[in-house]
Enzyme design. Structure first.
Site, PDB file in Angstrom:
ATOM      1  N   GLY A   1       0.846  -1.210   0.000  1.00  0.00           N
ATOM      2  CA  GLY A   1       0.000   0.000   0.000  1.00  0.00           C
ATOM      3  C   GLY A   1       0.869   1.243   0.000  1.00  0.00           C
TER       4      GLY A   1
ATOM      5  N   GLY B   1      -0.216   5.098  -1.163  1.00  0.00           N
ATOM      6  CA  GLY B   1      -1.243   5.875  -0.484  1.00  0.00           C
ATOM      7  C   GLY B   1      -0.680   7.083   0.239  1.00  0.00           C
ATOM      8  N   GLN B   2      -1.562   7.733   1.005  1.00  0.00           N
ATOM      9  CA  GLN B   2      -1.183   8.978   1.685  1.00  0.00           C
ATOM     10  C   GLN B   2       0.008   8.756   2.622  1.00  0.00           C
ATOM     11  OE1 GLN B   2      -3.877  10.555   4.627  1.00  0.00           O
ATOM     12  NE2 GLN B   2      -3.033  12.619   4.487  1.00  0.00           N
TER      13      GLN B   2
ATOM     14  N   ASP C   1       1.984  -1.996  -4.365  1.00  0.00           N
ATOM     15  CA  ASP C   1       0.601  -1.499  -4.310  1.00  0.00           C
ATOM     16  C   ASP C   1      -0.149  -2.179  -5.455  1.00  0.00           C
ATOM     17  OD1 ASP C   1      -0.480   1.456  -2.891  1.00  0.00           O
ATOM     18  OD2 ASP C   1      -1.758   0.493  -4.371  1.00  0.00           O
ATOM     19  N   ILE C   2      -1.474  -2.003  -5.491  1.00  0.00           N
ATOM     20  CA  ILE C   2      -2.221  -2.526  -6.654  1.00  0.00           C
ATOM     21  C   ILE C   2      -2.224  -1.532  -7.801  1.00  0.00           C
ATOM     22  CG2 ILE C   2      -3.857  -4.307  -5.873  1.00  0.00           C
ATOM     23  CD1 ILE C   2      -5.819  -1.912  -5.390  1.00  0.00           C
TER      24      ILE C   2
ATOM     25  N   TYR D   1     -14.974   0.146   9.240  1.00  0.00           N
ATOM     26  CA  TYR D   1     -13.530   0.401   9.356  1.00  0.00           C
ATOM     27  C   TYR D   1     -13.070   0.222  10.808  1.00  0.00           C
ATOM     28  CZ  TYR D   1      -9.290   3.397   9.158  1.00  0.00           C
ATOM     29  OH  TYR D   1      -8.027   3.922   9.241  1.00  0.00           O
TER      30      TYR D   1
ATOM     31  N   LYS E   1     -10.478  -2.458  12.440  1.00  0.00           N
ATOM     32  CA  LYS E   1      -9.255  -2.067  13.147  1.00  0.00           C
ATOM     33  C   LYS E   1      -9.236  -2.665  14.558  1.00  0.00           C
ATOM     34  CE  LYS E   1      -7.134   0.468  10.057  1.00  0.00           C
ATOM     35  NZ  LYS E   1      -5.903  -0.020   9.427  1.00  0.00           N
TER      36      LYS E   1
END
Ligand SMILES: NC(=O)c1ccc[n+]([C@@H]2O[C@H](COP(=O)([O-])OP(=O)(O)OC[C@H]3O[C@@H](n4cnc5c(N)ncnc54)[C@H](O)[C@@H]3O)[C@@H](O)[C@H]2O)c1
Length: 333
Positions: free
Chosen positions: A21, A24-25, A47-48, A155, A159
């Site tokens: 990932g 990402g940000q 990443d994808i 979400y 988590k």
């Protein structure tokens, strides 16, 4: 700015790192920071999808799907990976729209990485949790490390379950997994990926682009937030300290700032006096209302010496300065 100026390359093991990932940000800035620290070829970004030019050109990159055990295992074997940072996830606002997809991505990717560590194919794991593990019944102010946790979003449930599994794998199988409950993260290098705190990034872009912003949260919605440099510093520090100093294996509370859209707008107005804000709360308001306003992160400060560097003013200066190149011609005082 070099946020690791005082650290030396010797403080890191020369082990190879995989970031899942990475586009990402957080992944983008984490990848760049780790490459700077341990050498570009020791940090494999994956990443994808492809990421920013800076990220793609700065070192090795592999396309891989975090939900495929085989893909991740292949990368680990092929690159002789020791440490994995699992940053792929579906964030809070998006996961409310695609609950099952969110659950599958967030949980399956974590199991894949934990199982690779359990089978001794990797030796250390970083997995980010979130303030979304808390819920409407959690005390809102100075939320303690250990408290009521009844998350009300897909979400947050993913988590919280993830935290329990991390602790379980540590206790049961000795897996060296380390985790932080990030607050909302603010950065200018990469756009946020569908979270409830995204407004705090968008507002800076819109302030420079249009001089006004419509917030999707109400003016008095106070949430815990942090500038990205602090989050990266915390992440790298936690992964660098000796294992015995990491006493919490679910996830550490971590804090820096708390503010509302109104106070953030006031901080921006000091630099762009004509800036205007109005409010049109949407479905994200309910998510924000279920989260704490401020976090007690004393365990992170005690156990591994966490300290933040950025307050609201310092972050605002850095954000406006950083975004200036993207929106030239805008006047600032
Ligand atoms: N940004 C925040 O404010 C914040 C706050 C708390 C926790 N976190 C957590 O930190 C982690 C990283 O967050 P972020 O903000 O960088 O998210 P992001 O959405 O910006 O980035 C996630 C990355 O994962 C990639 N990805 C998605 N599905 C994938 C798959 N199947 N295989 C491989 N890669 C895939 C995406 O392409 C994207 O580049 C997440 O676990 C998130 O829950 C973030």
């Amino acid at each position: 700015m070099d946020i690791f100026a005082e650290q030396t390359i010797n403080s890191f093991m020369a082990s190879k790192i995989l970031i899942i990932g990475a586009c990402g940000q957080i992944g983008t800035e984490l990848t760049m920071a780790l490459r700077k620290k341990v050498g570009s070829n020791n940090v494999i970004a994956s990443d994808i999808r492809e990421g920013s030019r800076e990220l793609m050109e700065s070192g090795p990159f592999e396309i891989a799907d975090a939900t495929s055990f085989e893909s991740i295992e292949n990368l680990v074997i092929q690159h002789e990976i020791e440490e994995v940072y699992l940053m792929a996830a579906m964030l809070s606002a998006t996961a409310e729209k695609f609950p099952m997809k969110g659950w599958e991505l967030n949980m399956n990717s974590l199991f894949h990485v934990l199982n690779l560590a359990k089978d001794k194919k990797i030796s250390k794991v970083f997995w980010p949790s979130s303030i979304a593990v808390f819920g409407p019944t959690t005390p809102k102010n100075d939320t303690a490390q250990t408290t009521i946790m009844e998350p009300s979003t897909v979400y947050g449930i993913s988590k919280q379950a993830g935290e329990r599994w991390c602790e379980y794998y540590h206790k049961k199988f000795g897996v060296d997994v380390r985790s932080i409950r990030y607050p909302g993260l603010i950065s200018y290098k990469t756009l946020p990926g569908g979270g409830t705190t995204d407004y705090a990034v968008e507002i800076y872009h819109e302030a420079l682009k249009r001089g006004k912003y419509t917030s999707f949260l109400k003016e008095d919605t106070e949430l815990p937030m942090m500038f990205m440099d602090d989050a990266i510093k915390a992440t790298v520090n936690l992964m660098t300290v000796p294992s015995e100093e990491v006493k919490i294996r679910s996830s550490y509370n971590l804090a820096a700032l708390n503010f509302t859209p109104k106070t953030l707008a006031e901080a921006i107005k000091k630099h762009i006096p004509e800036f205007e804000i109005d409010y049109a709360p949407d479905f994200r308001q309910a998510i924000a209302d279920s989260w704490p306003s401020s976090i007690d992160d004393s365990r992170a400060r005690e156990d591994w010496g966490w300290q933040h560097d950025f307050d609201l003013e310092k972050m605002t200066v850095e954000m406006l300065e950083g975004l200036k190149e993207m929106y030239p011609g805008e006047k600032q005082e």
